[in-house]
Design a protein around this motif. Structure first.
Motif, PDB file in Angstrom:
ATOM      1  N   VAL A 203      -8.004  -0.862  -3.194  1.00 49.55           N
ATOM      2  CA  VAL A 203      -6.759  -1.603  -3.336  1.00 49.55           C
ATOM      3  C   VAL A 203      -5.871  -0.916  -4.367  1.00 49.55           C
ATOM      4  O   VAL A 203      -6.358  -0.427  -5.376  1.00 49.55           O
ATOM      5  CB  VAL A 203      -7.043  -3.058  -3.791  1.00 49.55           C
ATOM      6  N   CYS A 204      -4.575  -0.867  -4.085  1.00 46.91           N
ATOM      7  CA  CYS A 204      -3.621  -0.307  -5.039  1.00 46.91           C
ATOM      8  C   CYS A 204      -3.374  -1.319  -6.150  1.00 46.91           C
ATOM      9  O   CYS A 204      -3.009  -2.453  -5.893  1.00 46.91           O
ATOM     10  CB  CYS A 204      -2.314   0.047  -4.340  1.00 46.91           C
ATOM     11  N   ALA A 205      -3.593  -0.888  -7.390  1.00 48.48           N
ATOM     12  CA  ALA A 205      -3.419  -1.802  -8.514  1.00 48.48           C
ATOM     13  C   ALA A 205      -1.956  -2.120  -8.756  1.00 48.48           C
ATOM     14  O   ALA A 205      -1.622  -3.136  -9.344  1.00 48.48           O
ATOM     15  CB  ALA A 205      -4.025  -1.196  -9.769  1.00 48.48           C
ATOM     16  N   SER A 206      -1.097  -1.243  -8.272  1.00 52.49           N
ATOM     17  CA  SER A 206       0.319  -1.436  -8.544  1.00 52.49           C
ATOM     18  C   SER A 206       0.978  -2.400  -7.569  1.00 52.49           C
ATOM     19  O   SER A 206       1.626  -3.354  -7.967  1.00 52.49           O
ATOM     20  CB  SER A 206       1.023  -0.089  -8.509  1.00 52.49           C
ATOM     21  N   CYS A 207       0.822  -2.138  -6.276  1.00 51.25           N
ATOM     22  CA  CYS A 207       1.520  -3.006  -5.318  1.00 51.25           C
ATOM     23  C   CYS A 207       0.570  -3.951  -4.582  1.00 51.25           C
ATOM     24  O   CYS A 207       0.999  -4.832  -3.861  1.00 51.25           O
ATOM     25  CB  CYS A 207       2.322  -2.178  -4.313  1.00 51.25           C
ATOM     26  N   GLY A 208      -0.727  -3.745  -4.750  1.00 52.72           N
ATOM     27  CA  GLY A 208      -1.678  -4.665  -4.147  1.00 52.72           C
ATOM     28  C   GLY A 208      -2.055  -4.364  -2.720  1.00 52.72           C
ATOM     29  O   GLY A 208      -2.755  -5.123  -2.065  1.00 52.72           O
TER      30      GLY A 208
ATOM     31  N   LYS B  54      -3.494   8.645  -3.676  1.00 52.86           N
ATOM     32  CA  LYS B  54      -2.283   7.916  -4.001  1.00 52.86           C
ATOM     33  C   LYS B  54      -2.113   6.766  -3.039  1.00 52.86           C
ATOM     34  O   LYS B  54      -2.518   6.847  -1.895  1.00 52.86           O
ATOM     35  CB  LYS B  54      -1.075   8.834  -3.843  1.00 52.86           C
ATOM     36  N   CYS B  55      -1.460   5.743  -3.531  1.00 52.10           N
ATOM     37  CA  CYS B  55      -1.106   4.663  -2.621  1.00 52.10           C
ATOM     38  C   CYS B  55      -0.007   5.183  -1.705  1.00 52.10           C
ATOM     39  O   CYS B  55       1.012   5.681  -2.176  1.00 52.10           O
ATOM     40  CB  CYS B  55      -0.607   3.461  -3.414  1.00 52.10           C
ATOM     41  N   PRO B  56      -0.192   5.098  -0.396  1.00 54.52           N
ATOM     42  CA  PRO B  56       0.817   5.631   0.514  1.00 54.52           C
ATOM     43  C   PRO B  56       2.113   4.818   0.467  1.00 54.52           C
ATOM     44  O   PRO B  56       3.154   5.280   0.916  1.00 54.52           O
ATOM     45  CB  PRO B  56       0.160   5.516   1.888  1.00 54.52           C
ATOM     46  N   GLU B  57       2.054   3.641  -0.099  1.00 53.91           N
ATOM     47  CA  GLU B  57       3.241   2.800  -0.130  1.00 53.91           C
ATOM     48  C   GLU B  57       4.093   3.032  -1.352  1.00 53.91           C
ATOM     49  O   GLU B  57       5.299   3.210  -1.257  1.00 53.91           O
ATOM     50  CB  GLU B  57       2.847   1.324  -0.068  1.00 53.91           C
ATOM     51  N   CYS B  58       3.461   3.015  -2.520  1.00 54.24           N
ATOM     52  CA  CYS B  58       4.271   3.089  -3.731  1.00 54.24           C
ATOM     53  C   CYS B  58       4.003   4.373  -4.504  1.00 54.24           C
ATOM     54  O   CYS B  58       4.665   4.648  -5.488  1.00 54.24           O
ATOM     55  CB  CYS B  58       4.019   1.866  -4.612  1.00 54.24           C
ATOM     56  N   GLY B  59       3.038   5.160  -4.048  1.00 58.04           N
ATOM     57  CA  GLY B  59       2.782   6.433  -4.724  1.00 58.04           C
ATOM     58  C   GLY B  59       1.944   6.300  -5.980  1.00 58.04           C
ATOM     59  O   GLY B  59       1.666   7.273  -6.651  1.00 58.04           O
TER      60      GLY B  59
HETATM   61 ZN   LIG Z   1       0.774   0.839  -4.073  1.00 54.28          ZN
END
Ligand SMILES: [Zn+2]
Length: 330
Positions: A52-57, A33-38
């Motif tokens: 890279v997180c596709a959601s928040c970058g 999981k992205c630790p920032e946005c989950g």
């Molecule tokens: Zn993210």
């Protein structure tokens, strides 16, 4: 559709309780999981050896193969070495090291040996000079950084409290010697991003990157570096945190906002938000609410404001309407 979420004021309370619970869990299950946005939508960029997180970058993992010279130079050992040498070699020295320096070889300016009896005095002078240079440069850089910070935050329309929080992050970065080899703009941007998160007025990496003239990747990477080195722990953001701003930027009414928050609350209860980027969920909920209340916006408009793709909105929208059994015709 009468239920507890129809009651004003209640959904937010429920959501924040839920949010806290989720945060406790998310600390232990970070891997995919992205630790920032989950978000669970992670992309491997093998050319640059990053995930890279596709959601928040956010650049989540830069350790795949090679961390690059920028990174390697800043492990602890190296930092200690540089620290002991004295003034940093980068442009943290405001004059790039061009000002007069008392020679270190115990020679005077004509190259003659300095008598032993004077050496102690020279040693003291050198020490003083080094101190003055470092503190002068640090102050200049700090002044520059704080003015950047002010400029960025007023462009983002951030309240004073967020600026203060960001300057605290920036100052601790300076104190911990984390600025070296990084651009001041980048560290300022990352500090702002962290402060927005901490103050629950999240801005997307795109938004921060845009005002700060720093690439999204650099902001994300610097942010990761700062939070790790300064041991800053921030809970993942909730989609709810994005609703008011997205709504006002779209010119949607308070009613639409409340409805969107209701939808998100229900989605959270059903576990539909975990593993999804919060901006996408917020956008989809707002889109649905705008349609339900006759203030329809196009998916394009909503996507643009939220910094997500129309495909993301459609996917979230599908999940939400199906799972929450909302009969919305769009
Ligand atoms: Zn993210």
């Amino acid at each position: 559709m009468k239920d507890k979420f129809s009651e004003k004021g209640k959904p937010i309370e429920n959501i924040s309780a839920k949010k806290r619970m989720q945060n406790d869990v998310s600390d232990t299950e970070k891997q995919n999981k992205c630790p920032e946005c989950g978000s669970e939508e992670l992309i491997g960029d093998y050319e640059r050896a990053e995930v890279v997180c596709a959601s928040c970058g956010l650049v989540i993992d830069e350790n795949l193969v090679d961390m690059g010279p920028e990174w390697r130079a800043f492990d602890h050992e190296q930092r200690d070495k540089r620290t002991r040498v004295g003034a940093p070699i980068t442009y943290t020295i405001h004059d790039k090291g061009l000002s007069t320096m008392i020679d270190w070889r115990n020679k005077d300016i004509y190259g003659r040996d300095i008598p032993a009896r004077n050496r102690a005095q020279w040693y003291r002078l050198r020490k003083w000079q080094r101190k003055i240079r470092i503190s002068g440069a640090t102050e200049r850089n700090l002044a520059f950084a704080l003015s950047e910070l002010d400029r960025d935050s007023s462009r983002l329309g951030l309240p004073r409290s967020v600026r203060e929080a960001a300057s605290v992050v920036y100052r601790s970065a300076v104190e911990n010697k984390l600025i070296r080899g990084r651009s001041i703009e980048g560290v300022v941007a990352a500090s702002l991003y962290a402060a927005c998160r901490r103050c629950n007025v999240p801005r997307t990496l795109d938004e921060i990157a845009e005002v700060s003239r720093v690439s999204k990747k650099e902001v994300g990477r610097t942010y990761r570096f700062l939070t790790r080195e300064l041991n800053i722990k921030l809970p993942p953001t909730s989609p709810v945190d994005y609703v008011p701003r997205f709504a006002s930027e779209l010119g949607l009414s308070g009613e639409v906002q409340s409805r969107a928050i209701e939808i998100i609350g229900k989605a959270m209860e059903k576990g539909l938000t975990s593993g999804r980027g919060p901006t996408g969920v917020a956008a989809a909920a707002l889109y649905i609410a705008s349609v339900l209340l006759g203030e329809r916006k196009t998916q394009r408009d909503v996507a643009d404001i939220a910094g997500v793709t129309e495909v993301t909105i459609r996917n979230r929208y599908k999940e939400l309407t199906e799972q929450l059994e909302m009969g919305v015709t769009l």
